[in-house]
Design a protein around this motif. Structure first.
Motif, PDB file in Angstrom:
ATOM      1  N   UNK B  72       0.794  -1.233   0.000  1.00 26.32           N
ATOM      2  CA  UNK B  72       0.000   0.000   0.000  1.00 26.32           C
ATOM      3  C   UNK B  72       0.828   1.285   0.000  1.00 26.32           C
ATOM      4  N   UNK B  73       2.149   1.179   0.198  1.00 23.63           N
ATOM      5  CA  UNK B  73       2.962   2.405   0.087  1.00 23.63           C
ATOM      6  C   UNK B  73       2.883   2.953  -1.339  1.00 23.63           C
ATOM      7  N   UNK B  74       2.656   2.059  -2.296  1.00 22.88           N
ATOM      8  CA  UNK B  74       2.508   2.540  -3.671  1.00 22.88           C
ATOM      9  C   UNK B  74       1.260   3.401  -3.806  1.00 22.88           C
ATOM     10  N   UNK B  75       0.219   3.114  -2.999  1.00 23.74           N
ATOM     11  CA  UNK B  75      -0.975   3.958  -3.047  1.00 23.74           C
ATOM     12  C   UNK B  75      -0.640   5.350  -2.512  1.00 23.74           C
ATOM     13  N   UNK B  76       0.142   5.373  -1.425  1.00 22.48           N
ATOM     14  CA  UNK B  76       0.562   6.669  -0.866  1.00 22.48           C
ATOM     15  C   UNK B  76       1.344   7.430  -1.922  1.00 22.48           C
ATOM     16  N   UNK B  77       2.272   6.737  -2.558  1.00 14.78           N
ATOM     17  CA  UNK B  77       3.124   7.384  -3.553  1.00 14.78           C
ATOM     18  C   UNK B  77       2.305   7.961  -4.702  1.00 14.78           C
ATOM     19  N   UNK B  78       1.372   7.183  -5.216  1.00 14.49           N
ATOM     20  CA  UNK B  78       0.576   7.677  -6.350  1.00 14.49           C
ATOM     21  C   UNK B  78      -0.297   8.863  -5.942  1.00 14.49           C
ATOM     22  N   UNK B  79      -0.783   8.839  -4.710  1.00 16.62           N
ATOM     23  CA  UNK B  79      -1.588   9.973  -4.216  1.00 16.62           C
ATOM     24  C   UNK B  79      -0.715  11.233  -4.147  1.00 16.62           C
ATOM     25  N   UNK B  80       0.532  11.051  -3.783  1.00 20.53           N
ATOM     26  CA  UNK B  80       1.428  12.212  -3.679  1.00 20.53           C
ATOM     27  C   UNK B  80       1.879  12.701  -5.058  1.00 20.53           C
ATOM     28  N   UNK B  81       1.904  11.820  -6.032  1.00 13.17           N
ATOM     29  CA  UNK B  81       2.143  12.287  -7.408  1.00 13.17           C
ATOM     30  C   UNK B  81       0.958  13.157  -7.840  1.00 13.17           C
ATOM     31  N   UNK B  82      -0.259  12.727  -7.465  1.00 12.24           N
ATOM     32  CA  UNK B  82      -1.431  13.556  -7.762  1.00 12.24           C
ATOM     33  C   UNK B  82      -1.302  14.931  -7.111  1.00 12.24           C
ATOM     34  N   UNK B  83      -0.807  14.950  -5.875  1.00 16.11           N
ATOM     35  CA  UNK B  83      -0.750  16.204  -5.117  1.00 16.11           C
ATOM     36  C   UNK B  83       0.399  17.103  -5.561  1.00 16.11           C
ATOM     37  N   UNK B  84       1.601  16.532  -5.656  1.00 19.90           N
ATOM     38  CA  UNK B  84       2.793  17.345  -5.911  1.00 19.90           C
ATOM     39  C   UNK B  84       3.256  17.332  -7.369  1.00 19.90           C
ATOM     40  N   UNK B  85       2.798  16.360  -8.136  1.00 19.85           N
ATOM     41  CA  UNK B  85       3.216  16.267  -9.533  1.00 19.85           C
ATOM     42  C   UNK B  85       4.717  16.053  -9.643  1.00 19.85           C
ATOM     43  N   UNK B  86       5.369  16.890 -10.480  1.00 17.84           N
ATOM     44  CA  UNK B  86       6.809  16.743 -10.697  1.00 17.84           C
ATOM     45  C   UNK B  86       7.589  16.883  -9.395  1.00 17.84           C
ATOM     46  N   UNK B  87       7.047  17.655  -8.468  1.00 15.03           N
ATOM     47  CA  UNK B  87       7.725  17.904  -7.189  1.00 15.03           C
ATOM     48  C   UNK B  87       7.765  16.690  -6.281  1.00 15.03           C
ATOM     49  N   UNK B  88       7.056  15.629  -6.649  1.00 15.21           N
ATOM     50  CA  UNK B  88       7.200  14.384  -5.909  1.00 15.21           C
ATOM     51  C   UNK B  88       8.130  13.430  -6.656  1.00 15.21           C
ATOM     52  N   UNK B  89       7.982  13.389  -7.980  1.00 15.36           N
ATOM     53  CA  UNK B  89       8.821  12.465  -8.771  1.00 15.36           C
ATOM     54  C   UNK B  89      10.292  12.866  -8.721  1.00 15.36           C
ATOM     55  N   UNK B  90      10.561  14.133  -8.537  1.00 20.70           N
ATOM     56  CA  UNK B  90      11.943  14.625  -8.425  1.00 20.70           C
ATOM     57  C   UNK B  90      12.052  15.431  -7.138  1.00 20.70           C
ATOM     58  N   UNK B  91      12.290  14.734  -6.030  1.00 23.60           N
ATOM     59  CA  UNK B  91      12.434  15.403  -4.745  1.00 23.60           C
ATOM     60  C   UNK B  91      11.528  14.880  -3.660  1.00 23.60           C
ATOM     61  N   UNK B  92      10.606  13.993  -4.017  1.00 23.16           N
ATOM     62  CA  UNK B  92       9.699  13.449  -3.018  1.00 23.16           C
ATOM     63  C   UNK B  92      10.372  12.469  -2.068  1.00 23.16           C
ATOM     64  N   UNK B  93       9.801  12.335  -0.887  1.00 18.27           N
ATOM     65  CA  UNK B  93      10.320  11.406   0.121  1.00 18.27           C
ATOM     66  C   UNK B  93       9.156  10.748   0.867  1.00 18.27           C
ATOM     67  N   UNK B  94       9.354   9.520   1.284  1.00 16.54           N
ATOM     68  CA  UNK B  94       8.396   8.811   2.150  1.00 16.54           C
ATOM     69  C   UNK B  94       9.194   8.062   3.209  1.00 16.54           C
ATOM     70  N   UNK B  95       8.752   8.162   4.450  1.00 20.94           N
ATOM     71  CA  UNK B  95       9.326   7.361   5.538  1.00 20.94           C
ATOM     72  C   UNK B  95       8.168   6.808   6.354  1.00 20.94           C
ATOM     73  N   UNK B  96       7.989   5.495   6.342  1.00 21.96           N
ATOM     74  CA  UNK B  96       6.860   4.913   7.052  1.00 21.96           C
ATOM     75  C   UNK B  96       7.295   3.688   7.851  1.00 21.96           C
TER      76      UNK B  96
END
Lengths: 163, 156
Positions: B72-96
């Protein structure tokens, strides 16, 4: 892999790994088929991953390497029953579809906590340009069925914390 | 977005402020999803392991089969691509941290709230502010199964 080759690999346990050891490294190509299999497996989809993106070309999903830490460990060890406890991900730049990337997994820490042996490793993914693409951090409990006495502390830092 | 999730419309990431709550996403982790994910990570094969087989899970000390935490971390990641767009794909971070098991049939809700916004040069990426979120996945019984932080860049 044949069972003969599999039996030649060391068991993945507290005694067979050390901090600083390279668990494995390899190169893979992010083919459209690899990306499609990922999207199917996690039930995701986006035009950026198939037709085009603001980065100028289709890109791989940030989590495209989601299973690769364990896959690389399993290429080099016989592993059973580890429990994934924590994950960290740093997405430096997207990987392009068709790009060949280098992956390297290194054990960064081994420690005892709540009577169990814990392992933290880091996978770095480097692009064709030599620049970092992503860093994945993976922390697992090595086994839920072993006793605390089987885990001799290996990390000075964590050993102090346990005291 | 897939047929197996639901979400509200997302705000502009650049206008977020500490305390803002991000509309979440619900996702069912049924046995079908677990088998599909397992097939993916097993090179297209169906395999027996702690995620697909109760007996194997019990031998590993678990009460029964559980989903992988990272699925399900992939669900978090895809939601953050929706939110941040390029700013997640280049510069995004997740720690869970995976604090409780996810069992087949669980319906997970992603919650996200802005913790802080770091200015450029203060832990943020080059040329952008970093929006740091507290994120969690909560099951249908209100139990948090995954918790941590995630971030993306805005105005980069």
């Amino acid at each position: 892999m044949s069972s003969d080759m599999n039996s030649e690999k060391p068991e993945f346990n507290w005694g067979s790994i050390e901090v600083g050891m390279v668990a494995g490294e390899r190169e893979i190509t992010l083919t459209p088929e690899r990306v499609a299999a990922h999207l199917e497996g996690v039930e995701a989809g986006r035009d950026w991953y198939e037709t085009g993106s603001p980065f100028g070309a289709p890109i791989a999903p940030p989590m495209i390497f989601i299973n690769d830490v364990l896959e690389i460990i399993d290429e080099n060890f016989r592993r059973f029953g580890t429990i994934h406890a924590k994950s960290g991900y740093r997405f430096h730049r997207p990987a392009r579809i068709g790009e060949r990337v280098h992956q390297k997994v290194v054990f960064k820490d081994l420690y005892v906590k709540r009577g169990k042996g814990w392992m933290m490793c880091e996978m770095t993914v480097t692009g064709e340009d030599g620049e970092p693409v992503a860093t994945y951090l993976h922390t697992s409990v090595l086994s839920l069925t072993r006793k605390q006495s089987e885990f001799e502390p290996k990390s000075a830092l964590k050993q102090e914390e346990e005291k | 977005m897939t047929a197996n999730d639901s979400r509200g419309s997302l705000p502009s990431a650049g206008g977020l402020a500490p305390g803002d709550k991000i509309p979440g996403i619900d996702r069912k982790i049924g046995r079908e999803q677990i088998l599909k994910y397992n097939r993916y990570v097993s090179g297209g094969k169906d395999t027996l392991n702690i995620h697909t087989d109760d007996e194997t899970a019990r031998r590993a000390g678990l009460p029964r089969a559980i989903a992988t935490g990272r699925h399900p971390v992939s669900f978090i990641s895809e939601h953050l691509v929706d939110l941040f767009g390029m700013g997640f794909c280049a510069g995004g971070e997740i720690d869970v941290a995976f604090v409780k098991p996810i069992f087949p049939g669980d319906i997970l809700t992603l919650t996200a709230e802005v913790r802080e916004i770091l200015p450029p040069g203060d832990g943020a990426g080059v040329g952008g502010r970093r929006v740091v979120l507290d994120v969690a996945l909560v099951n249908q019984e209100g139990i948090t199964v995954t918790v941590g932080t995630a971030s993306g860049l805005v105005d980069a």
